[in-house]
Scaffold this motif. Structure first.
Motif, PDB file in Angstrom:
ATOM      1  N   PRO A  90      51.073  29.713  32.262  1.00 47.34           N
ATOM      2  CA  PRO A  90      50.222  30.037  33.782  1.00 47.34           C
ATOM      3  C   PRO A  90      51.012  30.792  34.937  1.00 47.34           C
ATOM      4  O   PRO A  90      51.973  29.922  35.436  1.00 47.34           O
ATOM      5  CB  PRO A  90      49.630  28.232  33.610  1.00 47.34           C
ATOM      6  CG  PRO A  90      49.845  27.865  33.036  1.00 47.34           C
ATOM      7  CD  PRO A  90      51.644  28.558  32.041  1.00 47.34           C
TER       8      PRO A  90
ATOM      9  N   LEU B  37      45.295  27.201  44.492  1.00 49.80           N
ATOM     10  CA  LEU B  37      44.312  28.027  43.480  1.00 49.80           C
ATOM     11  C   LEU B  37      42.804  26.489  43.287  1.00 49.80           C
ATOM     12  O   LEU B  37      43.441  25.152  43.444  1.00 49.80           O
ATOM     13  CB  LEU B  37      45.321  27.377  41.864  1.00 49.80           C
ATOM     14  CG  LEU B  37      44.762  27.353  40.693  1.00 49.80           C
ATOM     15  CD1 LEU B  37      43.670  28.786  40.598  1.00 49.80           C
ATOM     16  CD2 LEU B  37      45.470  26.921  40.031  1.00 49.80           C
TER      17      LEU B  37
ATOM     18  N   GLN C 121      39.814  27.154  38.167  1.00 50.16           N
ATOM     19  CA  GLN C 121      40.634  26.872  36.546  1.00 50.16           C
ATOM     20  C   GLN C 121      40.827  28.597  36.444  1.00 50.16           C
ATOM     21  O   GLN C 121      39.689  29.294  36.641  1.00 50.16           O
ATOM     22  CB  GLN C 121      39.920  26.332  35.712  1.00 50.16           C
ATOM     23  CG  GLN C 121      40.284  24.138  36.126  1.00 50.16           C
ATOM     24  CD  GLN C 121      41.257  24.358  35.872  1.00 50.16           C
ATOM     25  OE1 GLN C 121      42.030  24.420  36.154  1.00 50.16           O
ATOM     26  NE2 GLN C 121      41.135  22.578  36.697  1.00 50.16           N
ATOM     27  N   PHE C 122      42.063  28.683  35.363  1.00 49.57           N
ATOM     28  CA  PHE C 122      42.247  29.939  34.701  1.00 49.57           C
ATOM     29  C   PHE C 122      43.027  29.405  33.369  1.00 49.57           C
ATOM     30  O   PHE C 122      43.133  28.772  33.146  1.00 49.57           O
ATOM     31  CB  PHE C 122      42.276  31.271  35.651  1.00 49.57           C
ATOM     32  CG  PHE C 122      43.684  30.432  36.245  1.00 49.57           C
ATOM     33  CD1 PHE C 122      44.722  31.011  35.139  1.00 49.57           C
ATOM     34  CD2 PHE C 122      44.395  30.111  37.622  1.00 49.57           C
ATOM     35  CE1 PHE C 122      46.507  30.834  35.549  1.00 49.57           C
ATOM     36  CE2 PHE C 122      45.327  30.031  37.979  1.00 49.57           C
ATOM     37  CZ  PHE C 122      46.470  30.285  36.797  1.00 49.57           C
TER      38      PHE C 122
ATOM     39  N   ASP D 181      40.801  22.415  32.241  1.00 52.66           N
ATOM     40  CA  ASP D 181      38.952  22.790  32.889  1.00 52.66           C
ATOM     41  C   ASP D 181      38.063  21.478  33.340  1.00 52.66           C
ATOM     42  O   ASP D 181      37.866  21.085  32.769  1.00 52.66           O
ATOM     43  CB  ASP D 181      38.094  23.730  32.999  1.00 52.66           C
ATOM     44  CG  ASP D 181      37.276  24.898  32.749  1.00 52.66           C
ATOM     45  OD1 ASP D 181      37.128  23.566  35.040  1.00 52.66           O
ATOM     46  OD2 ASP D 181      36.045  24.826  32.737  1.00 52.66           O
TER      47      ASP D 181
ATOM     48  N   ARG E  98      37.993  21.044  39.817  1.00 55.42           N
ATOM     49  CA  ARG E  98      36.827  21.934  40.822  1.00 55.42           C
ATOM     50  C   ARG E  98      36.703  22.053  41.949  1.00 55.42           C
ATOM     51  O   ARG E  98      35.538  21.679  42.087  1.00 55.42           O
ATOM     52  CB  ARG E  98      35.598  22.270  39.551  1.00 55.42           C
ATOM     53  CG  ARG E  98      35.906  22.162  38.103  1.00 55.42           C
ATOM     54  CD  ARG E  98      34.886  22.117  37.110  1.00 55.42           C
ATOM     55  NE  ARG E  98      34.581  21.687  36.114  1.00 55.42           N
ATOM     56  CZ  ARG E  98      33.578  21.643  34.941  1.00 55.42           C
ATOM     57  NH1 ARG E  98      33.053  21.551  34.900  1.00 55.42           N
ATOM     58  NH2 ARG E  98      34.717  21.459  33.549  1.00 55.42           N
TER      59      ARG E  98
ATOM     60  N   TYR F 161      47.794  36.437  43.426  1.00 60.47           N
ATOM     61  CA  TYR F 161      47.427  37.145  41.751  1.00 60.47           C
ATOM     62  C   TYR F 161      45.447  36.956  41.769  1.00 60.47           C
ATOM     63  O   TYR F 161      45.239  35.714  42.836  1.00 60.47           O
ATOM     64  CB  TYR F 161      47.625  35.543  41.388  1.00 60.47           C
ATOM     65  CG  TYR F 161      49.311  35.499  41.215  1.00 60.47           C
ATOM     66  CD1 TYR F 161      50.031  36.482  40.485  1.00 60.47           C
ATOM     67  CD2 TYR F 161      49.985  34.340  41.821  1.00 60.47           C
ATOM     68  CE1 TYR F 161      51.377  36.300  40.521  1.00 60.47           C
ATOM     69  CE2 TYR F 161      51.272  34.142  41.496  1.00 60.47           C
ATOM     70  CZ  TYR F 161      52.293  35.007  40.609  1.00 60.47           C
ATOM     71  OH  TYR F 161      53.446  35.241  41.054  1.00 60.47           O
ATOM     72  N   PRO F 162      45.012  37.941  40.998  1.00 55.94           N
ATOM     73  CA  PRO F 162      43.294  37.909  40.851  1.00 55.94           C
ATOM     74  C   PRO F 162      42.601  36.627  40.566  1.00 55.94           C
ATOM     75  O   PRO F 162      41.848  36.508  41.280  1.00 55.94           O
ATOM     76  CB  PRO F 162      43.642  39.206  39.691  1.00 55.94           C
ATOM     77  CG  PRO F 162      45.224  39.892  40.183  1.00 55.94           C
ATOM     78  CD  PRO F 162      45.553  38.704  40.932  1.00 55.94           C
ATOM     79  N   PRO F 163      43.350  35.509  39.803  1.00 60.57           N
ATOM     80  CA  PRO F 163      42.544  34.755  39.890  1.00 60.57           C
ATOM     81  C   PRO F 163      42.305  33.629  41.496  1.00 60.57           C
ATOM     82  O   PRO F 163      41.570  32.556  41.089  1.00 60.57           O
ATOM     83  CB  PRO F 163      43.276  34.022  38.066  1.00 60.57           C
ATOM     84  CG  PRO F 163      43.902  34.552  37.464  1.00 60.57           C
ATOM     85  CD  PRO F 163      44.620  35.781  38.788  1.00 60.57           C
ATOM     86  N   VAL F 164      44.106  33.942  41.318  1.00 61.15           N
ATOM     87  CA  VAL F 164      43.753  32.836  42.438  1.00 61.15           C
ATOM     88  C   VAL F 164      43.093  33.323  44.306  1.00 61.15           C
ATOM     89  O   VAL F 164      41.873  32.791  43.987  1.00 61.15           O
ATOM     90  CB  VAL F 164      45.705  32.543  42.845  1.00 61.15           C
ATOM     91  CG1 VAL F 164      45.465  31.809  44.675  1.00 61.15           C
ATOM     92  CG2 VAL F 164      46.363  32.112  41.858  1.00 61.15           C
TER      93      VAL F 164
ATOM     94  N   ALA G 153      39.838  35.319  42.964  1.00 56.30           N
ATOM     95  CA  ALA G 153      38.538  34.848  42.530  1.00 56.30           C
ATOM     96  C   ALA G 153      38.109  33.923  43.420  1.00 56.30           C
ATOM     97  O   ALA G 153      36.836  33.310  43.336  1.00 56.30           O
ATOM     98  CB  ALA G 153      38.583  35.099  41.294  1.00 56.30           C
ATOM     99  N   GLY G 154      38.815  32.811  43.382  1.00 53.38           N
ATOM    100  CA  GLY G 154      39.092  31.166  43.389  1.00 53.38           C
ATOM    101  C   GLY G 154      38.806  30.686  45.028  1.00 53.38           C
ATOM    102  O   GLY G 154      37.704  30.166  44.924  1.00 53.38           O
TER     103      GLY G 154
END
Length: 244
Positions: free
Chosen positions: A2, A153, A156-157, A162, A167, A189-192, A194-195
């Motif tokens: 991760p 964060l 989830q990714f 999950d 959540r 980071y893109p997933p962060v 996006a969240g």
């Protein structure tokens, strides 16, 4: 691996906060370090800093001895607020429930200190620790004055479990008028990112957002510039403004 784990590897964790802060002596109570303000004559509000992760169990020093958290806690202590840092047990992606129990115990340690006003507490979550905020957003306790989130964060990714309990994007819909201070690093980071975007969209009341347009994940130790310093100071100002 991760990304939240990968970002912790190496010696970056030993870099100082980019905002110069005189580190105060800490009082160690189990898994919690306390940074008292100078005047202990009256009970003060408190901020508990919750590190990210997962942090490998063998990592030394542990997060409460990282210069950045020592600096954040010293920074609020210099403003007349009790600072506190907890070492919690988020060592693997499967440890979120253990870490949540550790954070809850740290809150009770903090609130029970006779120098602390137990009705004025803020929780400040960083990085992978952001998922631990969900419990406090879903059912904000009466003592909670603010939740702060820094490059957190919030969704989830792949690589992390999950679990419905962790959540924040869902939990924030139940946060009511709880003040939320969110620091967003534009080069995270893109997933962060996006969240964070989903979290802001889900919130019934828009959080106070501190933008660091070109900041990286861990900008507060990696990007030594005026924008980073201003963002740290702005976030501290917003959090402390909720505790008057």
């Amino acid at each position: 691996m991760p990304i939240v784990v990968a970002s912790l590897l190496g010696m970056d964790i030993l870099k100082p906060l980019v905002l110069p802060v005189t580190i105060r002596p800490a009082e160690r109570l189990g898994a919690v370090d306390l940074y008292p303000p100078d005047d202990g004559a009256r009970r003060r509000p408190a901020v508990l800093f919750v590190h990210g992760g997962p942090v490998p169990a063998e990592q030394r020093p542990t997060p409460r001895d990282w210069p950045m958290f020592q600096a954040y806690a010293s920074l609020v202590a210099g403003r007349g607020v009790m600072g506190a840092v907890v070492d919690h047990g988020l060592h693997t992606p499967a440890d979120y429930a253990t870490a949540a129990d550790d954070v809850r115990a740290a809150v009770e340690t903090l609130r029970s200190d006779p120098r602390v006003d137990g009705g004025r507490i803020a929780l400040w979550f960083f990085s992978g620790g952001g998922l631990l905020s969900a419990d406090y957003l879903r059912e904000p306790p009466a003592w909670l004055r603010c939740v702060a989130l820094t490059y957190a964060l919030l969704a989830q990714f792949p690589g992390l479990p999950d679990e419905p309990r962790f959540r924040p994007v869902e939990a924030v819909t139940e946060a009511g008028d709880l003040p939320i201070v969110l620091t967003r690093a534009g080069a995270d980071y893109p997933p962060v990112l996006a969240g964070i975007k989903a979290f802001i969209a889900a919130a019934k009341i828009r959080p106070d957002i501190v933008e660091v347009p070109h900041g990286r994940h861990s900008f507060d130790i990696l990007d030594d510039d005026d924008t980073s310093r201003a963002a740290i100071e702005r976030a501290v100002d917003l959090v402390l403004s909720t505790m008057k």
